[in-house]
Design a protein around this motif. Sequence first.
Motif, PDB file in Angstrom:
ATOM      1  N   UNK A  67      30.418  43.031  39.577  1.00 52.39           N
ATOM      2  CA  UNK A  67      31.427  43.203  38.543  1.00 52.39           C
ATOM      3  C   UNK A  67      30.982  42.432  37.301  1.00 52.39           C
ATOM      4  N   UNK A  68      31.055  43.088  36.148  1.00 50.44           N
ATOM      5  CA  UNK A  68      30.788  42.470  34.863  1.00 50.44           C
ATOM      6  C   UNK A  68      32.090  42.486  34.062  1.00 50.44           C
ATOM      7  N   UNK A  69      32.536  41.331  33.610  1.00 52.05           N
ATOM      8  CA  UNK A  69      33.837  41.248  32.943  1.00 52.05           C
ATOM      9  C   UNK A  69      33.751  40.390  31.692  1.00 52.05           C
ATOM     10  N   UNK A  73      37.538  35.491  35.066  1.00 55.61           N
ATOM     11  CA  UNK A  73      38.661  35.551  36.010  1.00 55.61           C
ATOM     12  C   UNK A  73      39.137  34.161  36.401  1.00 55.61           C
ATOM     13  N   UNK A  74      40.381  34.107  36.868  1.00 55.79           N
ATOM     14  CA  UNK A  74      40.933  32.851  37.370  1.00 55.79           C
ATOM     15  C   UNK A  74      40.285  32.462  38.691  1.00 55.79           C
ATOM     16  N   UNK A  75      39.926  33.467  39.477  1.00 56.64           N
ATOM     17  CA  UNK A  75      39.262  33.214  40.760  1.00 56.64           C
ATOM     18  C   UNK A  75      38.479  34.444  41.177  1.00 56.64           C
ATOM     19  N   UNK A  76      37.520  34.235  42.064  1.00 60.42           N
ATOM     20  CA  UNK A  76      36.687  35.331  42.594  1.00 60.42           C
ATOM     21  C   UNK A  76      36.565  35.154  44.097  1.00 60.42           C
ATOM     22  N   UNK A  77      36.773  36.248  44.821  1.00 58.40           N
ATOM     23  CA  UNK A  77      36.634  36.220  46.269  1.00 58.40           C
ATOM     24  C   UNK A  77      35.704  37.347  46.708  1.00 58.40           C
ATOM     25  N   UNK A  78      35.000  37.094  47.795  1.00 61.88           N
ATOM     26  CA  UNK A  78      34.081  38.089  48.339  1.00 61.88           C
ATOM     27  C   UNK A  78      34.509  38.458  49.755  1.00 61.88           C
ATOM     28  N   UNK A  95      36.828  40.631  44.768  1.00 65.46           N
ATOM     29  CA  UNK A  95      38.188  40.550  44.232  1.00 65.46           C
ATOM     30  C   UNK A  95      38.228  39.520  43.115  1.00 65.46           C
ATOM     31  N   UNK A  96      38.637  39.945  41.938  1.00 62.43           N
ATOM     32  CA  UNK A  96      38.792  39.051  40.795  1.00 62.43           C
ATOM     33  C   UNK A  96      40.273  38.926  40.464  1.00 62.43           C
ATOM     34  N   UNK A  97      40.708  37.707  40.256  1.00 61.72           N
ATOM     35  CA  UNK A  97      42.085  37.477  39.851  1.00 61.72           C
ATOM     36  C   UNK A  97      42.142  37.188  38.359  1.00 61.72           C
ATOM     37  N   UNK A  98      42.984  37.938  37.649  1.00 64.20           N
ATOM     38  CA  UNK A  98      43.262  37.692  36.245  1.00 64.20           C
ATOM     39  C   UNK A  98      44.732  37.307  36.104  1.00 64.20           C
ATOM     40  N   UNK A 101      46.824  40.664  36.717  1.00 63.50           N
ATOM     41  CA  UNK A 101      46.534  41.590  37.808  1.00 63.50           C
ATOM     42  C   UNK A 101      45.337  41.107  38.619  1.00 63.50           C
ATOM     43  N   UNK A 102      45.190  41.710  39.796  1.00 60.87           N
ATOM     44  CA  UNK A 102      43.977  41.562  40.596  1.00 60.87           C
ATOM     45  C   UNK A 102      43.103  42.794  40.388  1.00 60.87           C
ATOM     46  N   UNK A 103      41.788  42.576  40.354  1.00 58.57           N
ATOM     47  CA  UNK A 103      40.829  43.673  40.264  1.00 58.57           C
ATOM     48  C   UNK A 103      39.955  43.630  41.510  1.00 58.57           C
ATOM     49  N   UNK A 104      39.952  44.724  42.262  1.00 53.23           N
ATOM     50  CA  UNK A 104      39.191  44.794  43.513  1.00 53.23           C
ATOM     51  C   UNK A 104      38.226  45.964  43.435  1.00 53.23           C
ATOM     52  N   UNK A 105      36.951  45.684  43.646  1.00 47.84           N
ATOM     53  CA  UNK A 105      35.991  46.782  43.738  1.00 47.84           C
ATOM     54  C   UNK A 105      35.418  46.819  45.140  1.00 47.84           C
ATOM     55  N   UNK A 106      35.170  48.030  45.651  1.00 53.33           N
ATOM     56  CA  UNK A 106      34.685  48.176  47.022  1.00 53.33           C
ATOM     57  C   UNK A 106      33.709  49.335  47.149  1.00 53.33           C
TER      58      UNK A 106
END
Length: 252
Positions: A67-69, A73-78, A95-98, A101-106
Amino acid sequence: MKLISWNVNGLRACIQKGFMDFFNEQDADIFALQETKLQPHQIELELPGYHQYWHSAERKGYSGTAVFTKQKPLSVRYDFDEAEGEHPKEGRVITLEFEQFYFVTAYVPNSKEELARLDYRMQWEDAMARHLTKLNETKPVVYTGDLNVAVEEIDLKNPKTNHFNPGFSDQERQKMRDLLGLGFADTFRTLYPEKVEYSWWSYRFNSRAKNVGWRIDYFIVSQRLMNQVKDSVIYGDILGSDHCPVGVEIEF
């Protein structure tokens, strides 16, 4: 915000086929990738103004997401918040927390020929549903990527001959319907109920030139976000992979 997702089917190869032209032209706020097929040390991507987050598979040349943003983000989870070892380390979820909202790519596991990996796919879908539902309790979710399923017959060119094939089995389709029933919306199909567009074409049989494709790349959002979605786009004319990019515009 403009959000874009693309299964590049090998980022290094896609870069040789115009990836950066599309990336720069779109100037997206968040740009997600699936099937990067590389380890972080194998590429140095100069993307001024973007924070980069990579998740690679242990197996070299396989799977992988990024993910390129523009906004940090406030936090990043894998992967998932589940017991270690429950899922193979295949680099499939970020998973990126803003703030809003949360942004999840899969990159959702393929069920493989003769549905050889279907049982694991079902476990994975259940884990993702739990993950997204938990996030959705806190703030809205944007879920995107190669989800490896065409839900309805309108989502692929030849539904009858593909009925029991990976990506169009009854079990996979039902899992997606179940997820949508938990308070989520498929942005493209919600905005365009009758529109026929595809995001993936087999490299075989000249499928792309004949537009014999599948819609298996999505932007899914929490239902309460849907009235803020201004458009959901499939960039079918963009080459460089067997998938094309998909995008969404959301007004936060």
